[in-house]
Design a protein around this motif. Structure first.
Motif, PDB file in Angstrom:
ATOM      1  N   PRO A   1       5.306  18.256   4.114  1.00 33.27           N
ATOM      2  CA  PRO A   1       5.667  17.991   5.510  1.00 33.27           C
ATOM      3  C   PRO A   1       5.075  18.987   6.498  1.00 33.27           C
ATOM      4  O   PRO A   1       4.784  18.635   7.640  1.00 33.27           O
ATOM      5  CB  PRO A   1       7.188  18.065   5.528  1.00 33.27           C
ATOM      6  N   GLU A   2       4.869  20.234   6.055  1.00 34.14           N
ATOM      7  CA  GLU A   2       4.366  21.244   6.987  1.00 34.14           C
ATOM      8  C   GLU A   2       2.858  21.118   7.234  1.00 34.14           C
ATOM      9  O   GLU A   2       2.320  21.783   8.115  1.00 34.14           O
ATOM     10  CB  GLU A   2       4.701  22.661   6.510  1.00 34.14           C
ATOM     11  N   GLN A   3       2.172  20.279   6.483  1.00 36.35           N
ATOM     12  CA  GLN A   3       0.741  20.095   6.708  1.00 36.35           C
ATOM     13  C   GLN A   3       0.507  19.196   7.914  1.00 36.35           C
ATOM     14  O   GLN A   3       1.144  18.159   8.062  1.00 36.35           O
ATOM     15  CB  GLN A   3       0.065  19.469   5.491  1.00 36.35           C
TER      16      GLN A   3
ATOM     17  N   MET B   1       0.836  -1.178   0.000  1.00 35.50           N
ATOM     18  CA  MET B   1       0.000   0.000   0.000  1.00 35.50           C
ATOM     19  C   MET B   1       0.878   1.238   0.000  1.00 35.50           C
ATOM     20  O   MET B   1       2.044   1.199   0.315  1.00 35.50           O
ATOM     21  CB  MET B   1      -0.924  -0.037   1.219  1.00 35.50           C
ATOM     22  N   THR B   2       0.297   2.324  -0.319  1.00 41.39           N
ATOM     23  CA  THR B   2       1.022   3.579  -0.423  1.00 41.39           C
ATOM     24  C   THR B   2       1.263   4.213   0.943  1.00 41.39           C
ATOM     25  O   THR B   2       0.536   3.961   1.892  1.00 41.39           O
ATOM     26  CB  THR B   2       0.238   4.559  -1.319  1.00 41.39           C
ATOM     27  N   ASN B   3       2.284   5.022   1.024  1.00 41.26           N
ATOM     28  CA  ASN B   3       2.555   5.797   2.232  1.00 41.26           C
ATOM     29  C   ASN B   3       1.766   7.093   2.131  1.00 41.26           C
ATOM     30  O   ASN B   3       2.188   8.035   1.491  1.00 41.26           O
ATOM     31  CB  ASN B   3       4.053   6.080   2.336  1.00 41.26           C
ATOM     32  N   VAL B   4       0.608   7.126   2.763  1.00 43.70           N
ATOM     33  CA  VAL B   4      -0.286   8.280   2.657  1.00 43.70           C
ATOM     34  C   VAL B   4       0.385   9.546   3.168  1.00 43.70           C
ATOM     35  O   VAL B   4       0.292  10.600   2.546  1.00 43.70           O
ATOM     36  CB  VAL B   4      -1.596   8.031   3.443  1.00 43.70           C
ATOM     37  N   GLU B   5       1.072   9.463   4.274  1.00 43.57           N
ATOM     38  CA  GLU B   5       1.711  10.635   4.862  1.00 43.57           C
ATOM     39  C   GLU B   5       2.694  11.266   3.886  1.00 43.57           C
ATOM     40  O   GLU B   5       2.798  12.483   3.783  1.00 43.57           O
ATOM     41  CB  GLU B   5       2.427  10.256   6.157  1.00 43.57           C
ATOM     42  N   GLY B   6       3.418  10.449   3.138  1.00 44.07           N
ATOM     43  CA  GLY B   6       4.405  10.952   2.193  1.00 44.07           C
ATOM     44  C   GLY B   6       3.815  11.680   1.005  1.00 44.07           C
ATOM     45  O   GLY B   6       4.531  12.266   0.221  1.00 44.07           O
ATOM     46  N   LEU B   7       2.493  11.650   0.868  1.00 43.89           N
ATOM     47  CA  LEU B   7       1.845  12.298  -0.260  1.00 43.89           C
ATOM     48  C   LEU B   7       1.511  13.760  -0.006  1.00 43.89           C
ATOM     49  O   LEU B   7       1.025  14.446  -0.876  1.00 43.89           O
ATOM     50  CB  LEU B   7       0.555  11.547  -0.624  1.00 43.89           C
ATOM     51  N   PHE B   8       1.766  14.237   1.196  1.00 44.18           N
ATOM     52  CA  PHE B   8       1.447  15.610   1.561  1.00 44.18           C
ATOM     53  C   PHE B   8       2.725  16.377   1.888  1.00 44.18           C
ATOM     54  O   PHE B   8       3.762  15.785   2.176  1.00 44.18           O
ATOM     55  CB  PHE B   8       0.514  15.638   2.775  1.00 44.18           C
TER      56      PHE B   8
ATOM     57  N   PRO C   1      -1.742  16.635  10.379  1.00 40.38           N
ATOM     58  CA  PRO C   1      -2.709  15.566  10.114  1.00 40.38           C
ATOM     59  C   PRO C   1      -4.148  16.087  10.016  1.00 40.38           C
ATOM     60  O   PRO C   1      -4.936  15.576   9.224  1.00 40.38           O
ATOM     61  CB  PRO C   1      -2.537  14.629  11.314  1.00 40.38           C
ATOM     62  N   THR C   2      -4.465  17.125  10.759  1.00 44.62           N
ATOM     63  CA  THR C   2      -5.802  17.711  10.689  1.00 44.62           C
ATOM     64  C   THR C   2      -6.058  18.317   9.314  1.00 44.62           C
ATOM     65  O   THR C   2      -7.138  18.138   8.732  1.00 44.62           O
ATOM     66  CB  THR C   2      -5.973  18.789  11.783  1.00 44.62           C
ATOM     67  N   GLU C   3      -5.066  19.017   8.766  1.00 45.70           N
ATOM     68  CA  GLU C   3      -5.198  19.603   7.429  1.00 45.70           C
ATOM     69  C   GLU C   3      -5.304  18.512   6.372  1.00 45.70           C
ATOM     70  O   GLU C   3      -6.079  18.633   5.417  1.00 45.70           O
ATOM     71  CB  GLU C   3      -4.003  20.503   7.121  1.00 45.70           C
ATOM     72  N   ARG C   4      -4.523  17.449   6.530  1.00 37.88           N
ATOM     73  CA  ARG C   4      -4.569  16.339   5.577  1.00 37.88           C
ATOM     74  C   ARG C   4      -5.937  15.675   5.591  1.00 37.88           C
ATOM     75  O   ARG C   4      -6.503  15.377   4.539  1.00 37.88           O
ATOM     76  CB  ARG C   4      -3.488  15.325   5.916  1.00 37.88           C
ATOM     77  N   ALA C   5      -6.468  15.451   6.784  1.00 38.17           N
ATOM     78  CA  ALA C   5      -7.786  14.837   6.921  1.00 38.17           C
ATOM     79  C   ALA C   5      -8.854  15.735   6.293  1.00 38.17           C
ATOM     80  O   ALA C   5      -9.761  15.243   5.607  1.00 38.17           O
ATOM     81  CB  ALA C   5      -8.093  14.576   8.385  1.00 38.17           C
ATOM     82  N   ALA C   6      -8.745  17.032   6.511  1.00 39.81           N
ATOM     83  CA  ALA C   6      -9.716  17.973   5.943  1.00 39.81           C
ATOM     84  C   ALA C   6      -9.685  17.915   4.424  1.00 39.81           C
ATOM     85  O   ALA C   6     -10.734  17.924   3.768  1.00 39.81           O
ATOM     86  CB  ALA C   6      -9.437  19.392   6.436  1.00 39.81           C
ATOM     87  N   TYR C   7      -8.488  17.849   3.839  1.00 36.28           N
ATOM     88  CA  TYR C   7      -8.378  17.762   2.379  1.00 36.28           C
ATOM     89  C   TYR C   7      -9.074  16.512   1.856  1.00 36.28           C
ATOM     90  O   TYR C   7      -9.729  16.535   0.823  1.00 36.28           O
ATOM     91  CB  TYR C   7      -6.916  17.780   1.930  1.00 36.28           C
ATOM     92  N   LEU C   8      -8.927  15.414   2.579  1.00 34.86           N
ATOM     93  CA  LEU C   8      -9.520  14.148   2.154  1.00 34.86           C
ATOM     94  C   LEU C   8     -10.973  14.004   2.597  1.00 34.86           C
ATOM     95  O   LEU C   8     -11.617  13.004   2.325  1.00 34.86           O
ATOM     96  CB  LEU C   8      -8.693  12.979   2.701  1.00 34.86           C
ATOM     97  N   ASN C   9     -11.464  15.036   3.299  1.00 36.68           N
ATOM     98  CA  ASN C   9     -12.843  15.048   3.765  1.00 36.68           C
ATOM     99  C   ASN C   9     -13.152  13.838   4.664  1.00 36.68           C
ATOM    100  O   ASN C   9     -14.131  13.127   4.469  1.00 36.68           O
ATOM    101  CB  ASN C   9     -13.818  15.111   2.586  1.00 36.68           C
ATOM    102  N   CYS C  10     -12.263  13.611   5.627  1.00 36.41           N
ATOM    103  CA  CYS C  10     -12.471  12.534   6.595  1.00 36.41           C
ATOM    104  C   CYS C  10     -12.019  13.033   7.968  1.00 36.41           C
ATOM    105  O   CYS C  10     -11.402  14.082   8.077  1.00 36.41           O
ATOM    106  CB  CYS C  10     -11.704  11.266   6.198  1.00 36.41           C
ATOM    107  N   SER C  11     -12.325  12.267   8.980  1.00 36.24           N
ATOM    108  CA  SER C  11     -11.915  12.665  10.328  1.00 36.24           C
ATOM    109  C   SER C  11     -10.417  12.427  10.506  1.00 36.24           C
ATOM    110  O   SER C  11      -9.806  11.636   9.774  1.00 36.24           O
ATOM    111  CB  SER C  11     -12.691  11.869  11.378  1.00 36.24           C
TER     112      SER C  11
END
Length: 70
Positions: free
Chosen positions: A10-12, A1-8, A14-24
């Motif tokens: 570094p300064e973002q 599986m892919t490394n999801v964290e590595g797709l964003f 986890p809350t910002e990443r979740a918001a982008y993906l529209n999930c908690s």
């Protein structure tokens, strides 16, 4: 599986990443740890964000450039 964290960036956070993906944040954290598979819609959204293919994100090809849409 892919490394999801590595797709964003570094300064973002986890809350910002979740918001982008529209999930908690909790669901996003599950994706990061590989405890839950990425839904197809989120995988497509990440591929579009990075202008690449879902196969590339899933390490099924080393060709980063996406195929043309039909």
């Amino acid at each position: 599986m892919t490394n999801v964290e590595g797709l964003f960036r570094p300064e973002q956070s986890p809350t910002e990443r979740a918001a982008y993906l529209n999930c908690s944040q909790r669901i996003y954290s599950n994706y990061e740890r590989g405890e839950v598979d990425l839904p197809t819609g989120i995988l497509i959204k990440l591929a579009e964000l990075h202008n690449t293919s879902t196969d590339y994100l899933l390490n099924r090809t080393n060709r980063k450039k996406p195929c043309p849409k039909v």
